[in-house]
Design a protein around this motif. Structure first.
Motif, short mmCIF file in Angstrom:
data_model
loop_
_atom_site.label_atom_id
_atom_site.label_comp_id
_atom_site.label_asym_id
_atom_site.label_seq_id
_atom_site.Cartn_x
_atom_site.Cartn_y
_atom_site.Cartn_z
N GLY A 1 -6.27 -14.13 2.96
CA GLY A 1 -6.45 -13.27 1.80
C GLY A 1 -7.87 -12.78 1.63
O GLY A 1 -8.16 -12.01 0.72
N HIS A 2 -8.77 -13.21 2.50
CA HIS A 2 -10.15 -12.75 2.38
C HIS A 2 -10.31 -11.43 3.11
O HIS A 2 -9.60 -11.15 4.07
N SER A 3 -11.29 -10.65 2.67
CA SER A 3 -11.48 -9.32 3.26
C SER A 3 -11.90 -9.38 4.72
O SER A 3 -11.81 -8.39 5.43
N THR A 4 -12.38 -10.54 5.19
CA THR A 4 -12.72 -10.67 6.60
C THR A 4 -11.49 -10.93 7.47
O THR A 4 -11.57 -10.92 8.69
N ASP A 5 -10.39 -11.20 6.82
CA ASP A 5 -9.17 -11.52 7.55
C ASP A 5 -8.47 -10.26 8.03
O ASP A 5 -8.52 -9.23 7.37
N THR A 6 -7.83 -10.35 9.16
CA THR A 6 -7.02 -9.23 9.65
C THR A 6 -5.78 -9.08 8.77
O THR A 6 -5.14 -10.08 8.42
N GLN A 7 -5.47 -7.87 8.43
CA GLN A 7 -4.20 -7.61 7.77
C GLN A 7 -3.21 -7.08 8.81
O GLN A 7 -3.55 -6.22 9.62
N PHE B 1 0.34 -5.20 9.44
CA PHE B 1 1.14 -4.23 8.71
C PHE B 1 2.57 -4.15 9.23
O PHE B 1 2.83 -4.28 10.42
N SER C 1 -12.51 -10.46 -3.44
CA SER C 1 -12.71 -10.93 -2.06
C SER C 1 -11.61 -10.47 -1.12
O SER C 1 -11.82 -10.42 0.08
N LEU D 1 -13.67 -6.00 13.54
CA LEU D 1 -14.37 -6.22 12.28
C LEU D 1 -15.85 -6.39 12.58
O LEU D 1 -16.22 -7.06 13.55
N TYR E 1 -0.72 -6.83 -4.98
CA TYR E 1 -1.16 -7.88 -4.08
C TYR E 1 -0.53 -9.20 -4.55
O TYR E 1 -0.34 -9.40 -5.75
N LEU F 1 -4.12 0.43 -2.32
CA LEU F 1 -3.45 -0.80 -2.67
C LEU F 1 -2.70 -0.65 -3.99
O LEU F 1 -3.27 -0.24 -5.01
N ASP G 1 -1.03 -9.59 -8.39
CA ASP G 1 -2.11 -8.93 -9.10
C ASP G 1 -2.02 -7.44 -8.82
O ASP G 1 -1.46 -7.02 -7.81
N LYS G 2 -2.62 -6.65 -9.72
CA LYS G 2 -2.55 -5.20 -9.58
C LYS G 2 -3.62 -4.68 -8.65
O LYS G 2 -4.75 -5.20 -8.63
N TYR H 1 0.85 -1.18 0.00
CA TYR H 1 0.00 0.00 0.00
C TYR H 1 0.89 1.24 0.00
O TYR H 1 2.02 1.22 0.45
#
Lengths: 114, 113
Positions: free
Chosen positions: A97-103, A105, B98, B48, A48, A45, A56-57, A35
């Motif tokens: 990798g899912h949007s529900t997952d914590t990222q 940093f 996703s 979340l 990725y 972003l 991926d872009k 990012y």
């Protein structure tokens, strides 16, 4: 910072020079992100990765390329740096990798392009 | 495209007071996350909330989600000087990939001792 290191932490470079930023993780997570953070824009972003050699872009990928030859390393390259690429760059990782997952940093790299 | 927009951009309160910050977004979402960023550091995940949830709690944090108004709020109760940071919402759009999160531009919170 969840086993994520970024190098260098600070860099000053000149317009037109190539720059490579490194993100290294010790968590063995499959998903990695680059990012950029600019005032008034939040985080955007750039690229990725969903596995070794799989990238991926993102929404602001122009002028950037990435490579991932090992699970633990994700490199971001500015082929020919421009002043508009002055920013703080953050690497992140996640498990699924899912949007529900914590990222998680990294600490960031402050890049100044003169 | 910018999805989440935080309001206010900056907030200054006294220690012990509650802090409320809001996030509005434009398109339907699957979930919304809140992150904190201390000065010079990376973002840290706070909480979340999924689109079918209306409220969640985590310690002194309370998050609400109103999908009809396309907005979320983060309440920090009994604030401490250590809560001084920037707070970002991040949305996962229904029509987006996703993995994709769209971050807002953040609210800068200053908690005065």
């Amino acid at each position: 910072d969840a086993g994520i290191t970024q190098s260098p932490r600070h860099k000053v470079t000149e317009t037109g020079t190539p720059v490579t930023l490194r993100c290294h993780q010790t968590e063995n997570h499959r998903y990695m992100y680059w990012y950029r953070q600019d005032p008034g824009h939040g985080l955007r972003l750039i690229h990725y990765s969903y596995g070794v050699k799989d990238t991926d872009k993102g929404e602001v990928s122009d002028g950037y390329s990435v490579s991932r030859s090992k699970t633990e390393d994700f490199l971001l390259t500015l082929e020919s740096a421009t002043s508009s690429q002055t920013s703080v760059y953050f690497c992140a990782i996640s498990v699924t990798g899912h949007s529900t997952d914590t990222q998680y940093f990294g600490p960031g790299t402050r890049l100044t392009v003169l | 495209s910018q999805q989440g927009e935080e309001d206010p951009q900056a907030l200054s309160i006294q220690e012990g007071e509650n802090a409320t910050m809001n996030c509005s977004y434009k398109t339907s979402i699957n979930n919304l996350q809140w992150y904190r960023q201390n000065s010079g550091r990376g973002l840290v995940h706070l909480i979340l909330i999924r689109s079918n949830e209306r409220e969640k709690h985590s310690g002194r944090l309370r998050v609400t989600l109103d999908t009809s108004k396309k907005s979320s709020s983060l309440l920090i109760t009994a604030s401490r000087a250590a809560d001084t940071a920037s707070y970002f919402c991040a949305t996962a759009g229904v029509m987006d990939s996703s993995y994709k999160l769209i971050f807002g531009s953040g609210t800068r919170l200053l908690v005065r001792p």
